[in-house]
Design an enzyme around this catalytic site. Sequence first.
Site, PDB file in Angstrom:
ATOM      1  N   HIS A 177      80.094  61.862  16.079  1.00 48.14           N
ATOM      2  CA  HIS A 177      79.148  60.712  16.485  1.00 48.14           C
ATOM      3  C   HIS A 177      79.862  59.582  16.708  1.00 48.14           C
ATOM      4  O   HIS A 177      80.881  59.215  15.899  1.00 48.14           O
ATOM      5  CB  HIS A 177      77.929  60.504  15.692  1.00 48.14           C
ATOM      6  CG  HIS A 177      76.976  59.548  16.075  1.00 48.14           C
ATOM      7  ND1 HIS A 177      77.002  58.318  16.306  1.00 48.14           N
ATOM      8  CD2 HIS A 177      75.902  59.971  16.861  1.00 48.14           C
ATOM      9  CE1 HIS A 177      75.861  57.878  16.976  1.00 48.14           C
ATOM     10  NE2 HIS A 177      75.004  59.001  17.278  1.00 48.14           N
ATOM     11  N   ASP A 220      71.200  66.105  16.386  1.00 47.94           N
ATOM     12  CA  ASP A 220      70.964  67.430  16.899  1.00 47.94           C
ATOM     13  C   ASP A 220      71.441  68.737  16.417  1.00 47.94           C
ATOM     14  O   ASP A 220      70.894  69.821  16.975  1.00 47.94           O
ATOM     15  CB  ASP A 220      71.927  67.199  18.311  1.00 47.94           C
ATOM     16  CG  ASP A 220      71.451  65.916  19.409  1.00 47.94           C
ATOM     17  OD1 ASP A 220      70.154  65.969  19.359  1.00 47.94           O
ATOM     18  OD2 ASP A 220      72.180  65.275  19.566  1.00 47.94           O
TER      19      ASP A 220
HETATM   20  N1  ACO Z   1      84.038  69.439  17.277  1.00 43.41           N
HETATM   21  C1  ACO Z   1      85.531  69.517  17.207  1.00 43.41           C
HETATM   22  N2  ACO Z   1      85.938  68.115  17.325  1.00 43.41           N
HETATM   23  C2  ACO Z   1      85.511  67.188  17.584  1.00 43.41           C
HETATM   24  C3  ACO Z   1      84.153  67.005  17.577  1.00 43.41           C
HETATM   25  C4  ACO Z   1      83.582  68.186  17.685  1.00 43.41           C
HETATM   26  N3  ACO Z   1      82.114  68.055  17.583  1.00 43.41           N
HETATM   27  N4  ACO Z   1      83.654  65.729  17.695  1.00 43.41           N
HETATM   28  C5  ACO Z   1      84.982  65.053  17.920  1.00 43.41           C
HETATM   29  N5  ACO Z   1      85.778  65.895  17.741  1.00 43.41           N
HETATM   30  C6  ACO Z   1      87.333  65.367  17.481  1.00 43.41           C
HETATM   31  C7  ACO Z   1      88.167  65.131  18.969  1.00 43.41           C
HETATM   32  O1  ACO Z   1      88.530  66.117  19.515  1.00 43.41           O
HETATM   33  C8  ACO Z   1      88.889  64.005  18.658  1.00 43.41           C
HETATM   34  O2  ACO Z   1      90.110  64.486  18.067  1.00 43.41           O
HETATM   35  P1  ACO Z   1      91.466  63.741  18.395  1.00 43.41           P
HETATM   36  O3  ACO Z   1      91.473  62.395  17.718  1.00 43.41           O
HETATM   37  O4  ACO Z   1      92.487  64.710  17.748  1.00 43.41           O
HETATM   38  O5  ACO Z   1      91.580  63.882  19.973  1.00 43.41           O
HETATM   39  C9  ACO Z   1      88.294  63.284  17.394  1.00 43.41           C
HETATM   40  O6  ACO Z   1      87.436  63.947  16.855  1.00 43.41           O
HETATM   41  C10 ACO Z   1      87.208  61.814  18.124  1.00 43.41           C
HETATM   42  O7  ACO Z   1      86.377  62.139  19.068  1.00 43.41           O
HETATM   43  P2  ACO Z   1      85.936  61.357  20.320  1.00 43.41           P
HETATM   44  O8  ACO Z   1      85.746  62.365  21.373  1.00 43.41           O
HETATM   45  O9  ACO Z   1      87.327  60.516  20.691  1.00 43.41           O
HETATM   46  O10 ACO Z   1      84.832  60.636  19.577  1.00 43.41           O
HETATM   47  P3  ACO Z   1      83.773  59.955  20.436  1.00 43.41           P
HETATM   48  O11 ACO Z   1      83.116  58.969  19.537  1.00 43.41           O
HETATM   49  O12 ACO Z   1      84.345  59.395  21.768  1.00 43.41           O
HETATM   50  O13 ACO Z   1      82.806  61.098  20.600  1.00 43.41           O
HETATM   51  C11 ACO Z   1      80.974  62.451  20.244  1.00 43.41           C
HETATM   52  C12 ACO Z   1      81.746  61.333  19.858  1.00 43.41           C
HETATM   53  C13 ACO Z   1      81.121  62.442  21.764  1.00 43.41           C
HETATM   54  C14 ACO Z   1      79.336  62.619  19.979  1.00 43.41           C
HETATM   55  C15 ACO Z   1      81.953  63.891  19.805  1.00 43.41           C
HETATM   56  O14 ACO Z   1      81.708  63.857  18.509  1.00 43.41           O
HETATM   57  C16 ACO Z   1      81.298  65.115  20.596  1.00 43.41           C
HETATM   58  O15 ACO Z   1      81.549  65.404  21.743  1.00 43.41           O
HETATM   59  N6  ACO Z   1      80.334  65.689  19.693  1.00 43.41           N
HETATM   60  C17 ACO Z   1      79.577  67.113  20.038  1.00 43.41           C
HETATM   61  C18 ACO Z   1      78.487  66.715  21.051  1.00 43.41           C
HETATM   62  C19 ACO Z   1      77.355  66.206  20.243  1.00 43.41           C
HETATM   63  O16 ACO Z   1      76.839  66.596  19.259  1.00 43.41           O
HETATM   64  N7  ACO Z   1      76.610  65.151  20.643  1.00 43.41           N
HETATM   65  C20 ACO Z   1      75.434  64.501  20.248  1.00 43.41           C
HETATM   66  C21 ACO Z   1      75.935  62.927  19.654  1.00 43.41           C
HETATM   67  S1  ACO Z   1      74.291  62.501  19.036  1.00 43.41           S
HETATM   68  C22 ACO Z   1      73.343  61.994  20.287  1.00 43.41           C
HETATM   69  O17 ACO Z   1      73.624  61.766  21.288  1.00 43.41           O
HETATM   70  C23 ACO Z   1      72.003  62.001  19.882  1.00 43.41           C
END
Ligand code: ACO
Length: 427
Positions: free
Chosen positions: A305, A362
Amino acid sequence: MTDNAKLSIGDKSLEYPVLKGTVGPEVVDIRKFYGQSGRFTYDPGFTSTASCESKITYIDGDQGVLLHRGYPIEQLSEESSFMEVAYLLLHGELPNPDQHDDFVRTITRHTMVHEQLAMFYRGFRRDAHPMAIMCGVVGALSAFYHDSTDIDDPAQRMIASHRLIAKMPTIAAMAYKYAVGQPFLHPDNSLSYTGNFLRMTFGVPAEPYEVNPVVEKALDRIFILHADHEQNASTSTVRLAGSSGANPFACIAAGIACLWGPAHGGANEAALNMLREIGRPERIPEYIARAKDKNDPFRLMGFGHRVYKNYDPRATVMQKTVREVLGALGVDDPVFEVALRLEELALSDDYFAEKKLFPNVDFYSGIILSAIGFPTTMFTVLFALARTVGWVAQWNEMIEDPEQKIGRPRQLYTGATARDYIPLDKR
Ligand code: ACO
């Protein structure tokens, strides 16, 4: 008193006031920065930028805290109802019994939609995604309610807000009915907000529909858990669309469009699809390895998140609700076993620990919604239904804010500099 923030840039030394909220990080007020320095700040994704002042919702992502108007989400989801939370978000205080009854009566009286709205559904293909239908139909509401579109009139704003909250379950249930080819059901105002939605979705005109109280309570709780989440992508979209003075129904349609994405509200659908694809606990390590592989775009859906760097408090409530609903409905879904095991394995893995990736709201919600009988394509629709409350509360707050301006971000331009046009036959 907090010191000003000092910044040296070129030969200039600049100072900016530091604003203090009631709780949470202090905020450096950089509104004069461009005027004084001739520079912009660069913050794609707004990771460090407060776009507005708000009194509605507070999140402490490190501690896993979520407060609506100061009340913890755990208490609201345990003790209140979605209608109470809607009133709280809109008006700032919990309603007293009279205010509560008045509010419920008002919302109930607005649940019907104009009969002509039904024709919009018929324009969609039968297999249209219900979120595509929601974007279109909610946007179309703007053509129906000219008596509530003067956004400078607080009374009209409140009527538009009530209409949106009240009609969303009717519109969402109609999207479902259209997909399965069953007739639309009119609302039954003797039922609760959530009971009414269940009946309009799963009832048929041929026989009476009995609302299961455990399902009604669980779905009402899911609505509470999704009601608001401060300046998330879809709420910021609603605020940005509304900042130009746009029609409120159109602004909510914009929020729905943003919510649909798999990185936001679409994640509940994606999370259940992923759990089903994994299928058996033995396959979990393979998926964890893929999520960690930089060369594989796969991510664990329902994990991570932008704000929570701790367990999402909504996921805790959701996990408890899964047990209640599966127990009450006598459903034994192997996907729950996979989810619990996946959570356990991911949380004990260094990759997820270091990046502070925990289950979000979620991760478990899809299992409950599926047990109730919703197809995965409806999951984000339910999220939109509940989040409408937060969207309208935030939209009202924005319009009332004396500091409000049209939202207009700047950019770091890296394209071509000025050059001369070359006629087509010379290229
Ligand atoms: N699985 C594996 N790796 C992940 C995940 C995941 N679910 N989420 C983040 N990471 C990793 C990224 O690859 C990144 O790694 P790096 O630093 O080596 O490049 C690091 O963790 C940070 O991730 P970002 O995408 O930069 O973080 P951001 O804050 O932009 O993203 C997000 C948050 C979009 C929710 C992300 O965690 C994600 O895509 N999760 C899966 C989708 C999801 O469940 N979304 C629901 C969010 S809650 C809502 O909207 C109600």
